[in-house]
Design a protein around this motif. Structure first.
Motif, PDB file in Angstrom:
ATOM      1  N   LEU A  77       0.838  -1.207   0.000  1.00  0.00           N
ATOM      2  CA  LEU A  77       0.000   0.000   0.000  1.00  0.00           C
ATOM      3  C   LEU A  77       0.869   1.253   0.000  1.00  0.00           C
ATOM      4  O   LEU A  77       0.587   2.221  -0.714  1.00  0.00           O
ATOM      5  CB  LEU A  77      -0.920  -0.008   1.229  1.00  0.00           C
ATOM      6  N   LEU A  78       1.953   1.208   0.797  1.00  0.00           N
ATOM      7  CA  LEU A  78       2.875   2.349   0.835  1.00  0.00           C
ATOM      8  C   LEU A  78       3.477   2.576  -0.557  1.00  0.00           C
ATOM      9  O   LEU A  78       3.541   3.711  -1.032  1.00  0.00           O
ATOM     10  CB  LEU A  78       3.997   2.093   1.850  1.00  0.00           C
ATOM     11  N   LEU A 113       9.700   6.460 -10.057  1.00  0.00           N
ATOM     12  CA  LEU A 113       9.809   5.018  -9.788  1.00  0.00           C
ATOM     13  C   LEU A 113      10.957   4.712  -8.828  1.00  0.00           C
ATOM     14  O   LEU A 113      10.793   3.965  -7.863  1.00  0.00           O
ATOM     15  CB  LEU A 113      10.044   4.260 -11.106  1.00  0.00           C
ATOM     16  N   ILE A 114      12.115   5.324  -9.111  1.00  0.00           N
ATOM     17  CA  ILE A 114      13.309   5.055  -8.284  1.00  0.00           C
ATOM     18  C   ILE A 114      13.096   5.558  -6.856  1.00  0.00           C
ATOM     19  O   ILE A 114      13.370   4.858  -5.886  1.00  0.00           O
ATOM     20  CB  ILE A 114      14.562   5.695  -8.922  1.00  0.00           C
ATOM     21  N   LEU A 115      12.550   6.784  -6.743  1.00  0.00           N
ATOM     22  CA  LEU A 115      12.309   7.369  -5.417  1.00  0.00           C
ATOM     23  C   LEU A 115      11.288   6.529  -4.642  1.00  0.00           C
ATOM     24  O   LEU A 115      11.435   6.307  -3.429  1.00  0.00           O
ATOM     25  CB  LEU A 115      11.819   8.815  -5.582  1.00  0.00           C
ATOM     26  N   VAL A 120      10.205   2.935  -0.185  1.00  0.00           N
ATOM     27  CA  VAL A 120       9.555   1.686   0.251  1.00  0.00           C
ATOM     28  C   VAL A 120      10.569   0.747   0.906  1.00  0.00           C
ATOM     29  O   VAL A 120      10.314   0.213   1.985  1.00  0.00           O
ATOM     30  CB  VAL A 120       8.852   0.990  -0.945  1.00  0.00           C
ATOM     31  N   VAL A 121      11.719   0.597   0.282  1.00  0.00           N
ATOM     32  CA  VAL A 121      12.742  -0.297   0.850  1.00  0.00           C
ATOM     33  C   VAL A 121      13.168   0.207   2.237  1.00  0.00           C
ATOM     34  O   VAL A 121      13.291  -0.570   3.180  1.00  0.00           O
ATOM     35  CB  VAL A 121      13.963  -0.407  -0.098  1.00  0.00           C
ATOM     36  N   PHE A 127       7.384  -1.263   8.847  1.00  0.00           N
ATOM     37  CA  PHE A 127       6.119  -1.943   8.602  1.00  0.00           C
ATOM     38  C   PHE A 127       6.126  -3.394   9.075  1.00  0.00           C
ATOM     39  O   PHE A 127       5.076  -3.933   9.416  1.00  0.00           O
ATOM     40  CB  PHE A 127       5.778  -1.883   7.102  1.00  0.00           C
ATOM     41  N   LEU A 128       7.286  -4.022   9.061  1.00  0.00           N
ATOM     42  CA  LEU A 128       7.302  -5.448   9.391  1.00  0.00           C
ATOM     43  C   LEU A 128       7.651  -5.720  10.851  1.00  0.00           C
ATOM     44  O   LEU A 128       7.708  -6.865  11.267  1.00  0.00           O
ATOM     45  CB  LEU A 128       8.289  -6.197   8.484  1.00  0.00           C
TER      46      LEU A 128
END
Lengths: 132, 121
Positions: A77-78, A113-115, A120-121, A127-128
């Motif tokens: 989702l992020l 896309l790269i940003l 996210v990474v 998140f986990l």
């Protein structure tokens, strides 16, 4: 009010190799938009547990967050939200006549896309966290 | 890509509102994610914490406006995606009504949730 463009059959998988950056930008923005509006309905449905009191709200949210699959879906989702925001900012600039050249638009799409990937990474640990 | 491929006719009211809500959502969606995923990670969200945030009038109003903007932007976006796919006539009019009613219901339910946090639902 609106107009229709014939982009051909997007579902024709064989065509994907022919897509330009612009087609991918259009496709990703539509896809992430569909996911976000679908999620908004789900989000309000889950939060509606607050109408049944604090105990129901807490147990519903903690029950969901206790599932690893939910936390993984939240990373997705992020990714969807960040891309839609960044590509959306790009589209707002294009609408204002800024960065409208072909090369600039392609570069700004790749930058989105790269940003998105980097954000996210970097956010995965947040998140986990928590038990399975 | 240098051509204008927007689903909207430039200058129309819905085109303008889609851009205005987009600009507002860029800020509020990022703020929302930061607040309830990074500052207060989702597993730590409680009714009391949410109630505390919603008790601040500026936060309450911002969240209601956030919901209104997101609902309009999403529903209007879906409608235009349908136009973009070539849907027209009665199916498009039906979709317009379904999306409109769904949007209103979503907003009303969201406001009920916000009011529940301040004891007003």
């Amino acid at each position: 009010m609106s107009q229709s463009y014939d982009r051909g059959l997007v579902e024709d998988f064989g065509r994907w190799r022919e897509f330009s950056a612009g087609m991918w930008a259009w496709l990703f923005h539509k896809f992430t938009g569909w996911v976000l509006i679908g999620y908004l309905f789900t989000h309000i449905a889950v939060l509606s547990s607050a109408l049944n009191g604090a105990a129901t709200y807490n147990s519903t949210l903690h029950g969901l967050e206790g599932l690893l699959v939910v936390r993984i879906l939240e990373v997705g989702l992020l990714a969807v939200a960040v891309f839609h925001i960044l590509n959306g900012v790009r589209l707002l600039f294009v609408d204002l006549g800024v960065g409208i050249g072909l090369e600039t638009q392609e570069k700004s799409f790749y930058a989105s896309l790269i940003l998105t990937g980097l954000i996210v990474v970097a956010s995965v640990p947040v998140f986990l966290e928590g038990g399975l | 890509m240098a051509e204008r491929y927007s689903s909207f006719r430039a200058g129309s009211t819905r085109w303008f509102l889609q851009r205005i809500t987009a600009a507002f959502l860029v800020v509020t969606l990022a703020f929302h994610f930061y607040l309830v995923h990074f500052l207060h990670p989702a597993p730590q969200i409680t009714f009391a914490g949410s109630a505390g945030r919603f008790s601040v009038p500026a936060y309450f109003v911002t969240m209601v406006l956030f919901l209104a903007a997101a609902t309009f932007h999403g529903v209007n976006g879906v409608y235009n995606a349908l136009v973009n796919q070539g849907v027209e006539g009665t199916p498009l009019r039906a979709a317009k009504w379904v999306l409109g009613v769904a949007g209103v219901l979503l907003f009303v339910q969201g406001v009920r949730v916000a009011l529940a946090f301040v004891g007003g639902a």
